[in-house]
Motif scaffolding. Structure first.
Motif, short mmCIF file in Angstrom:
data_model
loop_
_atom_site.label_atom_id
_atom_site.label_comp_id
_atom_site.label_asym_id
_atom_site.label_seq_id
_atom_site.Cartn_x
_atom_site.Cartn_y
_atom_site.Cartn_z
N GLU A 1 0.94 -1.43 -0.11
CA GLU A 1 0.12 0.05 0.16
C GLU A 1 0.71 1.04 -0.07
N SER B 1 -11.89 -6.77 -1.01
CA SER B 1 -11.78 -5.30 -0.89
C SER B 1 -10.40 -5.02 -0.44
N ASP B 2 -9.76 -5.68 0.15
CA ASP B 2 -8.19 -5.39 0.46
C ASP B 2 -7.56 -5.17 -0.75
N ARG C 1 -8.43 -2.30 -2.62
CA ARG C 1 -7.64 -0.96 -1.92
C ARG C 1 -6.34 -0.95 -2.63
N SER D 1 -5.88 0.24 -6.27
CA SER D 1 -6.33 1.51 -6.05
C SER D 1 -5.23 2.64 -6.05
#
Length: 785
Positions: free
Chosen positions: A156, A190-191, A194, A197
């Motif tokens: 991330e 969803s992880d 994310r 993105s």
């Protein structure tokens, strides 16, 4: 059991590793940690399913119990593990979900480290893309390299750390997060969304695949179903064709590799025995590349007749006729590429040896100035190994015709070097590599090459004229040189140069004392053409020959070190950089002198850089790292290019520097000009004087620069005076940092002061001068009065 080393994909990977033509990045999955007792993705899913079933059992409400059981059953068979993990997280609840995963990996800090992790680091990989949340790879790095630095970051946060790929410190990207940081975990759909993105994540992966060779190890079918990372890359249009996947046999894996455009290297793992994988890595580490003999050069000439007069009759003809007749026959013989045609050519060359000797005669006087359809007009350069002429063809197109000296044909080493050079230039021309002079024709009778004629001056002349004085100009062309060499290394044929020196680098359009640089273009000549065994002898007999640019293993062939290695070009680039900055030709073996590092630093001090004051020191250290005596210790060309790019960017746009490492040294350089030492392993600058120790350190993981300082009583100070002075000195030092935006803390103990300041990279960018002044003030504050 024995690993099959004859696989073409493996042979290519082995050559890349042995020749160091491209840095490696390893992409590892759960398969590597299984031997340590860690679960695969599917096994972790099953553990969570068991937890959900236990939860269902403990609930008294029948309807809720039934719902949870059905969810557990659905998750257990869902082929999409992202969805399965999402469902399990929702039904277990956040805390139970986190606790179950932590329990599954609780042995990661104490388990035995699987040898494959250590083998990967020993292979010299520059980075690790890790799909595992355990820290076993980190432990392996510490085992192999002791206290050396390893940059680590999560997927991330990848956007903040892409610049680390240009640094010299190894790094590890935890794409699915780290066990101790729950917020970084990537297990659910969803992880993953994310993660995807994040623009920086895509940027990290695309940079890895476009600038490095990626090797997948320990990626299982479970990882593929769970991750989908490679599908993501292909959707982004990233070509993965020059990368490799090491795996044991399986149809599902081959299909996935083919879809992703990755080359498959297979090993057998019968009954779970992965010993062949160990054999593979042993072979990768031990293999030494072998120099292959190039086939004779086939000239591009009309084959008017395959009939050749008898040797004594041919010897009576003019040199022009002899060249035409012999080359027509040579072209006919070499029309087929096989051992039989090569043997026939060798016999033919032996039979017409005297006529071939006469074929070497050339003149600038008509009509003797015609060489295989090229008319010689003037001599442009005369070197130790050959002469370059300006020539034209029948359509008045201009060429540079390089004719090597006649001794080439009687020296097997020189002859094969010439043949390899021609082969290399053909490959580069066919690849249309920008910055490499285009090749048109070659012959062995005489040994010559026809290339584009470049209107300009060579790098040696440009340096002596002083047109590369400014750092931004020097670095512009240093980057371009490294870029061209690096690109040639990355071709499928991995073309090395092995004779990088200023005379082999041309600056087209570089005229006058103030060239219009936007109109200048750099060209690299003579790939693999001039290097040969007797280079040192030529240098001794002709002092003008610059053999300081040759790597030691090119001259001392008894060392047992292969010259089929990109580190040879690292050395040539390093010495060329030294010449570009100093205007002094290096002496052969100068890199072995005890004062070599001091010579480089003195050169740096003579050429300050106002925009980025630490740049000269870094440039000197770069040369030193590129010219190490031991081949395996030299910086590879990719890292040389990366560092040159960083220095160029710092010189031209200092306000945009985002590297904590560069910022930390720049603060030290401005605070203590020529008085600090830099530790590349720890990324810290240190300045010691009397009782003061001050360190400016980069923390890339936290994106911070840290200043630590200490004052220790030496015993010569008056006790009462010290007691009064200590709090004032501490407060003054901390205040200086605080005003400049540093977060500070400090303490006073008996007879000593210690303190620390931290500042983020985002605050430092464009504000280095103020921070450096604050650090200098700290040093002044600690001067005992």
């Amino acid at each position: 059991m024995s690993f099959n080393t004859s696989q073409s994909a493996y042979e290519d990977l082995r050559s890349i590793v042995a020749e160091r033509s491209d840095p490696l990045i390893a992409w590892v999955g759960a398969g590597l940690s299984v031997a340590a007792g860690m679960p695969t993705w599917a096994q972790l899913r099953d553990l969570l399913v068991t937890e959900l079933r236990k939860l269902a059992q403990a609930i008294s409400d029948p309807e809720t119990q039934l719902t949870l059981r059905r969810c557990a059953d659905a998750a257990a068979v869902d082929p999409n593990l992202w969805n399965a993990f999402g469902l399990l997280k929702e039904k277990l609840g956040s805390e139970s979900y986190k606790s179950a995963i932590r329990r599954a990996f609780r042995g990661a800090e104490t388990c035995s480290i699987p040898p494959i992790y250590e083998r990967l680091w020993k292979l010299g990989i520059s980075g690790l893309l890790n799909l595992n949340i355990d820290r076993i790879a980190t432990r392996a790095f510490t085992t192999v390299f002791g206290g050396k630095l390893l940059h680590e970051f999560s997927g991330e946060r990848a956007g903040q750390f892409t610049h680390l790929l240009k640094g010299q410190v190894p790094w590890q990207a935890h794409l699915h997060g780290q066990l101790e940081d729950v917020s970084s975990w990537v297990f659910t759909a969803s992880d993953l969304q994310r993660l995807f993105s994040q623009h920086g994540y895509d940027n990290l992966l695309s940079t890895c695949f476009s600038a490095r060779t990626v090797v997948f190890v320990g990626i299982t079918a479970d990882d593929i179903a769970a991750g989908g990372h490679l599908r993501r890359l292909t959707q982004l249009g990233i070509d993965c064709g020059n990368h490799f996947w090491i795996t044991h046999l399986g149809r599902d894996k081959r299909a996935w590799a083919e879809e992703s455009g990755i080359r498959l290297i297979e090993y057998n793992a019968r009954d779970g025995n992965h010993s062949e994988l160990n054999e593979l890595f042993d072979d990768l580490q031990q293999y030494k590349p072998v120099e292959t003999a190039a086939r004779p050069v086939r000239p591009k000439v009309p084959i008017e007749s395959a009939e050749v007069p008898a040797p004594d009759e041919l010897e009576q003809r003019s040199a022009t006729d002899i060249r035409q007749i012999l080359n027509a026959k040579a072209s006919a013989i070499l029309a087929d590429t096989n051992e039989e045609s090569i043997n026939e050519f060798e016999q033919f060359a032996s039979k017409y040896s005297e006529a071939i000797y006469r074929a070497w005669y050339v003149s600038l006087d008509p009509p003797k100035n015609n060489v295989l359809g090229y008319t010689l007009h003037e001599k442009c350069a005369d070197g130790a190994f050959g002469t370059v002429y300006r020539a034209t063809d029948s359509e008045e197109r201009m060429y540079a015709l390089k004719i090597l000296h006649e001794r080439v044909r009687s020296n097997r080493e020189m002859l094969h070097s010439f043949r390899r050079g021609v082969q290399s230039m053909r490959i580069l021309t066919e690849a249309n590599l920008d910055g490499v002079v285009k090749y048109y024709n070659a012959s062995e009778i005489p040994a010559m090459v026809a290339m584009d004629f470049i209107e300009g001056i060579d790098l040696a002349e440009a340096v002596r004229k002083g047109v590369l004085r400014d750092w931004d100009v020097l670095l512009k062309w240093a980057v371009r040189l490294a870029e061209i060499i690096r690109t040639s290394h990355r071709l499928p044929q991995r073309v090395l140069h092995r004779d990088i020196r200023p005379s082999n680098i041309m600056l087209e359009g570089c005229w006058g004392p103030d060239p219009k640089w936007e109109q200048v273009k750099l060209w690299v000549l003579d790939f693999d053409l001039s290097y040969h065994l007797d280079s040192l002898d030529v240098s001794i007999s002709q002092p003008s020959a610059t053999n300081g640019f040759l790597a030691p293993e090119q001259v001392d062939r008894s060392s047992g070190v292969s010259t089929r290695n990109a580190a040879v070009d690292s050395f040539g680039i390093g010495m060329t950089l030294y010449f570009m900055r100093s205007a002094i030709e290096p002496r052969f073996g100068q890199h072995r002198y005890s004062d070599w590092n001091e010579t480089l630093q003195e050169c740096a001090r003579k050429h300050p850089c106002a925009a980025w004051e630490s740049l000269p020191n870094r440039f000197g250290r770069l040369i030193h790292s590129a010219t190490r005596d031991k081949q395996e210790q030299r910086l590879d060309v990719a890292r040389i290019e990366d560092e040159l790019v960083r220095l160029r960017d710092a010189a031209t746009a200092p306000e945009r520097v985002a590297s904590a490492e560069l910022l930390a040294e720049e603060i030290a350089a401005r605070a203590f000009p020529n008085r600090y030492s830099w530790n590349s392993d720890r990324l810290q600058a240190q300045c010691d004087m009397a009782s003061i120790k001050l360190v400016v350190e980069a923390n890339e993981d936290l994106q911070q620069v840290i200043c630590t300082f200490q004052w220790l009583k030496t015993g010569g100070e008056h006790h009462q005076n010290v007691k009064k002075w200590l709090p004032r000195a501490k407060d003054r030092a901390l205040a200086a940092l605080r005003v400049a935006g540093w977060e500070v803390r400090g303490t006073i103990n008996t007879g000593q002061i210690s303190g620390e300041g931290r500042i983020g990279v985002s605050k430092l960018r464009g504000n280095v001068e103020k921070s450096a002044a604050a650090v200098a003030e700290v040093f002044q504050a600690l001067q005992f009065e």
